[in-house]
Design a protein around this motif. Structure first.
Motif, PDB file in Angstrom:
ATOM      1  N   ILE A  15     -67.724  98.572 104.119  1.00  0.00           N
ATOM      2  CA  ILE A  15     -68.501  99.362 105.090  1.00  0.00           C
ATOM      3  C   ILE A  15     -67.783  99.470 106.436  1.00  0.00           C
ATOM      4  CG2 ILE A  15     -70.749  98.817 104.046  1.00  0.00           C
ATOM      5  CD1 ILE A  15     -71.209  96.932 106.524  1.00  0.00           C
ATOM      6  N   PHE A  74     -62.694  96.338 116.010  1.00  0.00           N
ATOM      7  CA  PHE A  74     -62.429  95.891 114.647  1.00  0.00           C
ATOM      8  C   PHE A  74     -63.731  96.024 113.867  1.00  0.00           C
ATOM      9  CE2 PHE A  74     -62.138  92.787 111.341  1.00  0.00           C
ATOM     10  CZ  PHE A  74     -60.798  92.631 111.029  1.00  0.00           C
ATOM     11  N   ALA A  76     -64.569  95.613 109.836  1.00  0.00           N
ATOM     12  CA  ALA A  76     -64.689  94.437 108.961  1.00  0.00           C
ATOM     13  C   ALA A  76     -63.648  94.557 107.857  1.00  0.00           C
ATOM     14  CB  ALA A  76     -66.075  94.358 108.351  1.00  0.00           C
ATOM     15  N   ALA A  81     -60.210  88.362 105.011  1.00  0.00           N
ATOM     16  CA  ALA A  81     -60.675  88.115 106.390  1.00  0.00           C
ATOM     17  C   ALA A  81     -59.893  86.982 107.071  1.00  0.00           C
ATOM     18  CB  ALA A  81     -62.168  87.814 106.394  1.00  0.00           C
ATOM     19  N   ILE A  85     -58.358  87.932 110.688  1.00  0.00           N
ATOM     20  CA  ILE A  85     -59.055  87.567 111.917  1.00  0.00           C
ATOM     21  C   ILE A  85     -58.480  86.294 112.541  1.00  0.00           C
ATOM     22  CG2 ILE A  85     -61.300  87.144 112.954  1.00  0.00           C
ATOM     23  CD1 ILE A  85     -61.710  89.484 111.468  1.00  0.00           C
ATOM     24  N   LEU A 243     -77.646  90.803 110.367  1.00  0.00           N
ATOM     25  CA  LEU A 243     -76.242  91.128 110.622  1.00  0.00           C
ATOM     26  C   LEU A 243     -76.003  92.565 111.071  1.00  0.00           C
ATOM     27  CD1 LEU A 243     -74.596  89.200 107.657  1.00  0.00           C
ATOM     28  CD2 LEU A 243     -74.382  88.690 110.091  1.00  0.00           C
ATOM     29  N   GLY A 244     -76.900  93.454 110.714  1.00  0.00           N
ATOM     30  CA  GLY A 244     -76.732  94.844 111.131  1.00  0.00           C
ATOM     31  C   GLY A 244     -76.970  95.064 112.616  1.00  0.00           C
ATOM     32  N   VAL A 261     -70.610  91.095 113.691  1.00  0.00           N
ATOM     33  CA  VAL A 261     -70.536  89.769 113.068  1.00  0.00           C
ATOM     34  C   VAL A 261     -70.422  89.895 111.539  1.00  0.00           C
ATOM     35  CG1 VAL A 261     -71.817  87.617 112.717  1.00  0.00           C
ATOM     36  CG2 VAL A 261     -71.785  88.679 114.975  1.00  0.00           C
ATOM     37  N   GLY A 263     -69.465  91.245 107.603  1.00  0.00           N
ATOM     38  CA  GLY A 263     -68.239  91.509 106.867  1.00  0.00           C
ATOM     39  C   GLY A 263     -68.256  92.884 106.221  1.00  0.00           C
ATOM     40  N   SER A 264     -67.508  93.037 105.118  1.00  0.00           N
ATOM     41  CA  SER A 264     -67.300  94.358 104.522  1.00  0.00           C
ATOM     42  C   SER A 264     -68.453  94.774 103.603  1.00  0.00           C
ATOM     43  CB  SER A 264     -65.986  94.364 103.750  1.00  0.00           C
ATOM     44  OG  SER A 264     -66.051  93.416 102.693  1.00  0.00           O
ATOM     45  N   PRO A 266     -69.602  94.413 100.390  1.00  0.00           N
ATOM     46  CA  PRO A 266     -69.262  95.153  99.163  1.00  0.00           C
ATOM     47  C   PRO A 266     -70.494  95.613  98.378  1.00  0.00           C
ATOM     48  CG  PRO A 266     -68.557  92.836  99.026  1.00  0.00           C
ATOM     49  CD  PRO A 266     -68.974  93.088 100.436  1.00  0.00           C
ATOM     50  N   ASP A 267     -71.624  94.895  98.546  1.00  0.00           N
ATOM     51  CA  ASP A 267     -72.824  95.286  97.781  1.00  0.00           C
ATOM     52  C   ASP A 267     -73.393  96.638  98.198  1.00  0.00           C
ATOM     53  OD1 ASP A 267     -73.382  93.957 100.216  1.00  0.00           O
ATOM     54  OD2 ASP A 267     -75.356  93.300  99.546  1.00  0.00           O
ATOM     55  N   ILE A 268     -73.116  97.081  99.420  1.00  0.00           N
ATOM     56  CA  ILE A 268     -73.653  98.388  99.840  1.00  0.00           C
ATOM     57  C   ILE A 268     -72.535  99.378 100.220  1.00  0.00           C
ATOM     58  CG2 ILE A 268     -75.907  97.505 100.600  1.00  0.00           C
ATOM     59  CD1 ILE A 268     -74.803  97.772 103.520  1.00  0.00           C
ATOM     60  N   ASN A 275     -75.940  99.698 108.368  1.00  0.00           N
ATOM     61  CA  ASN A 275     -76.472  99.819 109.726  1.00  0.00           C
ATOM     62  C   ASN A 275     -75.291  99.843 110.713  1.00  0.00           C
ATOM     63  OD1 ASN A 275     -77.675  99.504 112.191  1.00  0.00           O
ATOM     64  ND2 ASN A 275     -78.934  97.741 111.605  1.00  0.00           N
ATOM     65  N   ASP A 316     -81.596  98.037 105.675  1.00  0.00           N
ATOM     66  CA  ASP A 316     -81.656  96.634 106.107  1.00  0.00           C
ATOM     67  C   ASP A 316     -82.765  96.423 107.134  1.00  0.00           C
ATOM     68  OD1 ASP A 316     -79.820  98.264 107.749  1.00  0.00           O
ATOM     69  OD2 ASP A 316     -79.654  96.449 108.959  1.00  0.00           O
TER      70      ASP A 316
HETATM   71  P1  NAI Z   1     -71.334  90.449 104.758  1.00  0.00           P
HETATM   72  O1  NAI Z   1     -71.603  90.354 106.198  1.00  0.00           O
HETATM   73  O2  NAI Z   1     -70.320  91.439 104.343  1.00  0.00           O
HETATM   74  O3  NAI Z   1     -72.709  90.778 103.971  1.00  0.00           O
HETATM   75  C1  NAI Z   1     -73.821  89.882 103.919  1.00  0.00           C
HETATM   76  C2  NAI Z   1     -75.105  90.654 103.578  1.00  0.00           C
HETATM   77  O4  NAI Z   1     -75.513  91.419 104.723  1.00  0.00           O
HETATM   78  C3  NAI Z   1     -74.912  91.671 102.458  1.00  0.00           C
HETATM   79  O5  NAI Z   1     -76.072  91.712 101.677  1.00  0.00           O
HETATM   80  C4  NAI Z   1     -74.700  92.963 103.179  1.00  0.00           C
HETATM   81  O6  NAI Z   1     -75.095  94.104 102.438  1.00  0.00           O
HETATM   82  C5  NAI Z   1     -75.535  92.800 104.430  1.00  0.00           C
HETATM   83  N1  NAI Z   1     -74.965  93.537 105.559  1.00  0.00           N
HETATM   84  C6  NAI Z   1     -73.873  93.174 106.278  1.00  0.00           C
HETATM   85  N2  NAI Z   1     -73.614  94.079 107.228  1.00  0.00           N
HETATM   86  C7  NAI Z   1     -74.550  95.039 107.121  1.00  0.00           C
HETATM   87  C8  NAI Z   1     -74.798  96.263 107.826  1.00  0.00           C
HETATM   88  N3  NAI Z   1     -74.028  96.675 108.843  1.00  0.00           N
HETATM   89  N4  NAI Z   1     -75.849  97.012 107.428  1.00  0.00           N
HETATM   90  C9  NAI Z   1     -76.646  96.611 106.409  1.00  0.00           C
HETATM   91  N5  NAI Z   1     -76.458  95.472 105.711  1.00  0.00           N
HETATM   92  C10 NAI Z   1     -75.416  94.698 106.064  1.00  0.00           C
HETATM   93  O7  NAI Z   1     -70.931  88.983 104.269  1.00  0.00           O
HETATM   94  P2  NAI Z   1     -70.439  88.477 102.820  1.00  0.00           P
HETATM   95  O8  NAI Z   1     -71.168  89.215 101.765  1.00  0.00           O
HETATM   96  O9  NAI Z   1     -70.522  87.030 102.890  1.00  0.00           O
HETATM   97  O10 NAI Z   1     -68.905  88.862 102.734  1.00  0.00           O
HETATM   98  C11 NAI Z   1     -68.414  90.076 102.167  1.00  0.00           C
HETATM   99  C12 NAI Z   1     -66.938  90.213 102.461  1.00  0.00           C
HETATM  100  O11 NAI Z   1     -66.746  90.346 103.864  1.00  0.00           O
HETATM  101  C13 NAI Z   1     -66.126  88.993 102.029  1.00  0.00           C
HETATM  102  O12 NAI Z   1     -64.967  89.477 101.377  1.00  0.00           O
HETATM  103  C14 NAI Z   1     -65.768  88.292 103.333  1.00  0.00           C
HETATM  104  O13 NAI Z   1     -64.513  87.676 103.271  1.00  0.00           O
HETATM  105  C15 NAI Z   1     -65.759  89.430 104.315  1.00  0.00           C
HETATM  106  N6  NAI Z   1     -66.092  89.046 105.705  1.00  0.00           N
HETATM  107  C16 NAI Z   1     -65.357  89.610 106.697  1.00  0.00           C
HETATM  108  C17 NAI Z   1     -65.649  89.340 108.012  1.00  0.00           C
HETATM  109  C18 NAI Z   1     -64.878  90.035 109.062  1.00  0.00           C
HETATM  110  O14 NAI Z   1     -64.188  91.002 108.789  1.00  0.00           O
HETATM  111  N7  NAI Z   1     -64.970  89.593 110.298  1.00  0.00           N
HETATM  112  C19 NAI Z   1     -66.745  88.444 108.400  1.00  0.00           C
HETATM  113  C20 NAI Z   1     -67.512  87.967 107.277  1.00  0.00           C
HETATM  114  C21 NAI Z   1     -67.171  88.239 105.970  1.00  0.00           C
END
Ligand code: NAI
Ligand code: MG
Length: 336
Positions: A15, A74, A76, A81, A85, A243-244, A261, A263-264, A266-268, A275, A316
């Motif tokens: 995302i 930046f 995500a 990561a 980062i 997180l959004g 805060v 990450g990427s 992947p589920d959405i 968001n 979200d």
């Molecule tokens: P995540 O933050 O990507 O997602 C966690 C949950 O929150 C998921 O269900 C996601 O759909 C939801 N979510 C996150 N941001 C959203 C938004 N803007 N709008 C709506 N829903 C949102 O964390 P997760 O799943 O632990 O990690 C996924 C990948 O992201 C991993 O590969 C991880 O290494 C990476 N990551 C990268 C970061 C960075 O670039 N600073 C920080 C945290 C994780």
């Protein structure tokens, strides 16, 4: 006189590019509105896709690009990561991780009236990763220095003074971890002496966790060590809509990277339903840091007005809007 800035833009993975392309038109709207501000965006590659295509998650051109720009936005990255980062933070000595948590209108939240900023030390503690592991036991060292503690405390008090905030809470575990946390507290007290207009208090981290849930309105600025800050900042994010909704800044003496805060996700990813607000508020923090208070205020006001009007919310937040619908409503409110 025209004020020009070069902004390094890292869309990243998942995302990341979606929330970034929702945010840049908002910055363009702010530029149009201000009239005397110019932003040049320099897009740089990093993350999983960069690693696949270029062999490196953080290519040298990206690092040099970030160093040559005035600030970095930046979005995500995915699995890579820690390869992106962490080196960026270390290389640029971005010692302060600044995470505001604020309740916006019409957002479903646990708490009401929260408007706090958590300032997390970003360079030492357990994250230095000094330790070792044997087969069935391991050791990790909590490294706390006077220099880093003093620097982060000063950052927190300066932020409080600049933003007209009234209280700084220093969060620690000196009752048990006295070898390290006594140093952190002594540094905080020393710095606090120089800011008599700002109330200073100390709180043990576990008490703080409880109080953040039961009485979050109590808090204004919190300053703490790396690992406590990591955990408490997600707790604070959970209070204000998740997180959004939570932006952040990684800030050093002369450089800074602003990122949501999250990450990427992947589920959405690919569905267009992320968001964009965390990314948009990160851009607002960047404008503030650049000294563009008026431009930052335009972004904040755009978000506020849009949400107050009952804007279309992303899933979200309990709605069914697409990323672009919410972002475009904010953009139009800024241009109005
Ligand atoms: P995540 O933050 O990507 O997602 C966690 C949950 O929150 C998921 O269900 C996601 O759909 C939801 N979510 C996150 N941001 C959203 C938004 N803007 N709008 C709506 N829903 C949102 O964390 P997760 O799943 O632990 O990690 C996924 C990948 O992201 C991993 O590969 C991880 O290494 C990476 N990551 C990268 C970061 C960075 O670039 N600073 C920080 C945290 C994780
Ligand atoms: Mg975290």
């Amino acid at each position: 006189m025209m004020r020009r800035y070069r902004i390094a833009v890292i869309p990243g993975d998942g995302i990341g590019p979606e929330v970034m392309s929702a945010t840049l038109p908002i910055l363009e709207a702010v530029v149009e509105k201000c009239g005397d501000l110019d932003l040049e965006f320099v897009t740089l590659q990093a993350g999983d896709r960069a690693k696949e295509e270029l062999g490196e998650a953080l290519p040298k051109e990206t690092l040099m690009g970030v160093e040559s720009c005035d600030a970095c936005l930046f979005a995500a990255v995915g699995r890579t990561a820690s390869e992106v980062i962490l080196p960026l933070r270390q290389r640029l000595d971005l010692y302060a991780n600044v995470r505001p948590a604020k309740v916006y209108p019409n957002i479903p939240t646990l708490a009401k009236g929260v408007d706090l900023v958590l300032v997390r030390e970003n360079t030492e503690d357990l994250y230095r990763r000094v330790g070792f592991r044997e087969r069935d036991w391991g050791v990790a060292l909590r490294i706390i220095t006077w220099r880093a503690s003093e620097r982060i405390a000063r950052y927190a008090f300066e932020l409080a003074r600049r933003e007209g905030r009234r209280r700084v809470t220093s969060v620690h575990k000196a009752n048990v971890l006295d070898f390290t946390d006594d140093i952190f507290l002594e540094a905080c007290r020393r710095v606090a002496d120089g800011y008599p207009e700002i109330e200073y208090e100390e709180m043990i981290v576990d008490t703080c966790a409880m109080k953040l849930v039961m009485n979050p309105e109590h808090f204004d600025v919190l300053v703490t060590t790396n690992i406590f800050g990591d955990i408490l900042s997600d707790l604070a994010a959970g209070l204000v809509g998740g997180l959004g909704m939570t932006p952040s800044g990684n800030i050093g003496e002369s450089r800074a990277i602003f990122e949501p805060v999250h990450g990427s996700a992947p589920d959405i990813a690919g569905k267009g339903i992320a968001n964009p607000i965390a990314m948009i508020l990160s851009a607002k923090m960047m404008l503030e840091w650049l000294g563009e208070a008026d431009a930052a205020h335009q972004v904040e006001r755009g978000v506020m007005r849009t949400l107050r009007e009952g804007a279309p919310l992303t899933p979200d937040l309990g709605g069914s809007a697409k990323t672009w619908e919410l972002a475009d409503a904010i953009r139009r409110n800024i241009l109005e």
